[in-house]
Design a protein around this motif. Structure first.
Motif, PDB file in Angstrom:
ATOM      1  N   LEU A 298       7.524   5.493  -8.732  1.00  0.00           N
ATOM      2  CA  LEU A 298       7.756   4.993  -7.375  1.00  0.00           C
ATOM      3  C   LEU A 298       8.943   4.052  -7.287  1.00  0.00           C
ATOM      4  N   ALA A 299       9.572   3.760  -8.429  1.00  0.00           N
ATOM      5  CA  ALA A 299      10.635   2.758  -8.472  1.00  0.00           C
ATOM      6  C   ALA A 299      11.865   3.202  -7.686  1.00  0.00           C
ATOM      7  N   VAL A 300      12.498   2.227  -7.038  1.00  0.00           N
ATOM      8  CA  VAL A 300      13.723   2.473  -6.271  1.00  0.00           C
ATOM      9  C   VAL A 300      14.698   1.339  -6.571  1.00  0.00           C
ATOM     10  N   ARG A 301      15.917   1.709  -6.859  1.00  0.00           N
ATOM     11  CA  ARG A 301      16.959   0.731  -7.188  1.00  0.00           C
ATOM     12  C   ARG A 301      17.137  -0.317  -6.093  1.00  0.00           C
ATOM     13  N   GLY A 302      17.446  -1.540  -6.516  1.00  0.00           N
ATOM     14  CA  GLY A 302      17.766  -2.604  -5.569  1.00  0.00           C
ATOM     15  C   GLY A 302      16.583  -3.296  -4.928  1.00  0.00           C
ATOM     16  N   LYS A 303      15.362  -2.860  -5.207  1.00  0.00           N
ATOM     17  CA  LYS A 303      14.209  -3.420  -4.516  1.00  0.00           C
ATOM     18  C   LYS A 303      13.891  -4.838  -5.004  1.00  0.00           C
ATOM     19  N   LEU A 304      13.601  -5.705  -4.047  1.00  0.00           N
ATOM     20  CA  LEU A 304      13.115  -7.048  -4.343  1.00  0.00           C
ATOM     21  C   LEU A 304      11.605  -6.994  -4.513  1.00  0.00           C
ATOM     22  N   ILE A 305      11.040  -8.058  -5.038  1.00  0.00           N
ATOM     23  CA  ILE A 305       9.617  -8.022  -5.363  1.00  0.00           C
ATOM     24  C   ILE A 305       8.756  -7.877  -4.106  1.00  0.00           C
ATOM     25  N   ARG A 306       9.172  -8.430  -2.984  1.00  0.00           N
ATOM     26  CA  ARG A 306       8.375  -8.241  -1.759  1.00  0.00           C
ATOM     27  C   ARG A 306       8.373  -6.772  -1.347  1.00  0.00           C
ATOM     28  N   GLN A 307       9.512  -6.100  -1.479  1.00  0.00           N
ATOM     29  CA  GLN A 307       9.570  -4.682  -1.138  1.00  0.00           C
ATOM     30  C   GLN A 307       8.718  -3.858  -2.097  1.00  0.00           C
ATOM     31  N   ILE A 308       8.739  -4.202  -3.366  1.00  0.00           N
ATOM     32  CA  ILE A 308       7.896  -3.506  -4.335  1.00  0.00           C
ATOM     33  C   ILE A 308       6.427  -3.697  -3.972  1.00  0.00           C
ATOM     34  N   ALA A 309       6.067  -4.945  -3.655  1.00  0.00           N
ATOM     35  CA  ALA A 309       4.679  -5.243  -3.302  1.00  0.00           C
ATOM     36  C   ALA A 309       4.251  -4.509  -2.039  1.00  0.00           C
ATOM     37  N   ASP A 310       5.139  -4.438  -1.053  1.00  0.00           N
ATOM     38  CA  ASP A 310       4.792  -3.826   0.236  1.00  0.00           C
ATOM     39  C   ASP A 310       4.847  -2.297   0.213  1.00  0.00           C
ATOM     40  N   GLU A 311       5.777  -1.741  -0.558  1.00  0.00           N
ATOM     41  CA  GLU A 311       6.054  -0.304  -0.467  1.00  0.00           C
ATOM     42  C   GLU A 311       5.484   0.520  -1.607  1.00  0.00           C
ATOM     43  N   GLN A 312       5.198  -0.099  -2.738  1.00  0.00           N
ATOM     44  CA  GLN A 312       4.805   0.678  -3.912  1.00  0.00           C
ATOM     45  C   GLN A 312       3.404   0.379  -4.435  1.00  0.00           C
ATOM     46  N   VAL A 313       2.969  -0.860  -4.323  1.00  0.00           N
ATOM     47  CA  VAL A 313       1.753  -1.276  -5.027  1.00  0.00           C
ATOM     48  C   VAL A 313       0.512  -0.562  -4.505  1.00  0.00           C
ATOM     49  N   ASP A 314       0.320  -0.538  -3.204  1.00  0.00           N
ATOM     50  CA  ASP A 314      -0.876   0.129  -2.674  1.00  0.00           C
ATOM     51  C   ASP A 314      -0.869   1.623  -2.985  1.00  0.00           C
ATOM     52  N   THR A 315       0.315   2.240  -2.939  1.00  0.00           N
ATOM     53  CA  THR A 315       0.426   3.661  -3.279  1.00  0.00           C
ATOM     54  C   THR A 315       0.005   3.895  -4.723  1.00  0.00           C
ATOM     55  N   ALA A 316       0.514   3.062  -5.625  1.00  0.00           N
ATOM     56  CA  ALA A 316       0.161   3.194  -7.042  1.00  0.00           C
ATOM     57  C   ALA A 316      -1.335   2.990  -7.255  1.00  0.00           C
ATOM     58  N   ALA A 317      -1.896   1.975  -6.610  1.00  0.00           N
ATOM     59  CA  ALA A 317      -3.330   1.704  -6.771  1.00  0.00           C
ATOM     60  C   ALA A 317      -4.168   2.869  -6.271  1.00  0.00           C
ATOM     61  N   ALA A 318      -3.759   3.471  -5.165  1.00  0.00           N
ATOM     62  CA  ALA A 318      -4.526   4.581  -4.595  1.00  0.00           C
ATOM     63  C   ALA A 318      -4.519   5.813  -5.500  1.00  0.00           C
ATOM     64  N   LEU A 319      -3.509   5.946  -6.333  1.00  0.00           N
ATOM     65  CA  LEU A 319      -3.433   7.091  -7.238  1.00  0.00           C
ATOM     66  C   LEU A 319      -4.388   6.956  -8.423  1.00  0.00           C
ATOM     67  N   SER A 320      -4.850   5.738  -8.694  1.00  0.00           N
ATOM     68  CA  SER A 320      -5.840   5.457  -9.755  1.00  0.00           C
ATOM     69  C   SER A 320      -5.491   6.118 -11.092  1.00  0.00           C
ATOM     70  N   PRO A 321      -4.284   5.878 -11.603  1.00  0.00           N
ATOM     71  CA  PRO A 321      -3.909   6.493 -12.875  1.00  0.00           C
ATOM     72  C   PRO A 321      -4.512   5.743 -14.060  1.00  0.00           C
ATOM     73  N   ASP A 322      -4.391   6.327 -15.225  1.00  0.00           N
ATOM     74  CA  ASP A 322      -4.818   5.630 -16.438  1.00  0.00           C
ATOM     75  C   ASP A 322      -3.892   4.459 -16.748  1.00  0.00           C
ATOM     76  N   LEU A 323      -2.598   4.645 -16.512  1.00  0.00           N
ATOM     77  CA  LEU A 323      -1.582   3.673 -16.907  1.00  0.00           C
ATOM     78  C   LEU A 323      -0.677   3.342 -15.730  1.00  0.00           C
ATOM     79  N   ILE A 324      -0.434   2.047 -15.511  1.00  0.00           N
ATOM     80  CA  ILE A 324       0.538   1.588 -14.519  1.00  0.00           C
ATOM     81  C   ILE A 324       1.460   0.588 -15.194  1.00  0.00           C
ATOM     82  N   THR A 325       2.773   0.725 -14.966  1.00  0.00           N
ATOM     83  CA  THR A 325       3.719  -0.310 -15.371  1.00  0.00           C
ATOM     84  C   THR A 325       4.250  -0.987 -14.116  1.00  0.00           C
ATOM     85  N   LEU A 326       4.291  -2.303 -14.141  1.00  0.00           N
ATOM     86  CA  LEU A 326       4.799  -3.112 -13.028  1.00  0.00           C
ATOM     87  C   LEU A 326       5.919  -3.995 -13.549  1.00  0.00           C
ATOM     88  N   VAL A 327       7.127  -3.773 -13.039  1.00  0.00           N
ATOM     89  CA  VAL A 327       8.278  -4.593 -13.414  1.00  0.00           C
ATOM     90  C   VAL A 327       9.047  -4.928 -12.148  1.00  0.00           C
TER      91      VAL A 327
END
Length: 272
Positions: free
Chosen positions: A68-97
């Motif tokens: 889900l990573a996108v270049r140039g994103k600030l942490i608020r954008q990552i939190a708003d645009e990616q985190v809930d999507t990643a959580a909903a996918l319920s994978p075995d492994l998540i990396t957050l940077v």
């Protein structure tokens, strides 16, 4: 109280060594996780997350991957645009940077960055079997030196966050070889293909999987370029990378504006 950043750390908890434990992987973050500047012949970027996914897929034919990573994103954008999507996918492994784009800016509220990382980790940790956090590598030089106190605060906090949420901590910042200028592309912001390969190996080992290389291995001694070659490289960097970067900051633009994630869905690796 923050714990000082020291040498390369061991994961806060050892990951399971069974490859089947990682049958799905979602990567969350910015350009570091998107894979710049590990350029492929078709003009797309590969990067450490793709390399790690390919290695995990070789162990499990049913492996699935989303980035889900996108270049140039600030942490608020990552939190708003990616985190809930990643959580909903319920994978075995998540990396957050994330967060380094924030602390590189002249005006940065490090406490707010840390709070957003805390909230993101708190949402992601319960949704996966293993959450991985990182202290990202930094090219040693005058630019990094100017923002070093903010970086250290951020990296100290990431270590505390890993402990609180039972995440694996991969300390790339303290690996001297990843600070070597030869590990960085011409833009001086993103790793070379070899740098991405080393990061993939570092995460692979942190997951408890058998080492395939020594990712902290130093490069051969460097021969210092002459004055003319150094000045030419500095001028090219300023013209091609630094001035456009400053222009984007002044106009509030980002290289990631309007850009979708490279792999928005959790799909089999062979469907890439």
């Amino acid at each position: 109280m923050h714990t000082p950043v020291t040498g390369p750390s061991q994961p806060s908890r050892s990951g399971p060594s069974d490859p089947a434990a990682y049958a799905s992987f979602v990567a969350v973050g910015d350009s570091f996780t998107e894979g710049m500047s590990d350029l492929l012949p078709d003009g797309s970027y590969r990067g450490w997350a793709d390399l790690l996914a390919a290695r995990l897929a070789a162990l499990d034919p049913g492996f699935r991957y989303a980035n889900l990573a996108v270049r140039g994103k600030l942490i608020r954008q990552i939190a708003d645009e990616q985190v809930d999507t990643a959580a909903a996918l319920s994978p075995d492994l998540i990396t957050l940077v994330g967060g380094l784009n924030d602390v590189m800016r002249p005006k940065c509220d490090v406490d707010e960055v840390c709070a957003l990382l805390e909230d993101s980790a708190a949402r992601l940790a319960p949704s996966c079997k293993r959450l991985v956090l990182m202290r990202t590598p930094v090219r040693r030089g005058p630019v990094a030196a100017r923002v070093l106190p903010r970086m250290v605060r951020l990296f100290d906090f990431v270590g505390e966050l890993a402990e609180r949420h039972g995440a694996l901590l991969v300390d790339l910042y303290s690996a001297e070889v990843l600070g070597d200028a030869r590990m960085w592309a011409d833009d001086r912001l993103h790793l070379t293909p070899e740098g991405h390969e080393r990061v993939a190996e570092a995460v692979w080992q942190a997951l408890g999987l058998p080492a395939e290389a020594e990712w902290t291995r130093p490069l051969p001694p460097a021969m210092r370029a002459g004055w003319t070659a150094r000045r030419t490289a500095d001028l090219r960097f300023t013209r091609e990378h630094l001035l456009p970067w400053i222009g984007r900051r002044l106009t509030g633009r980002s290289t990631g504006d309007g850009r979708p994630p490279k792999r928005p869905d959790l799909t089999p690796w062979h469907d890439r």
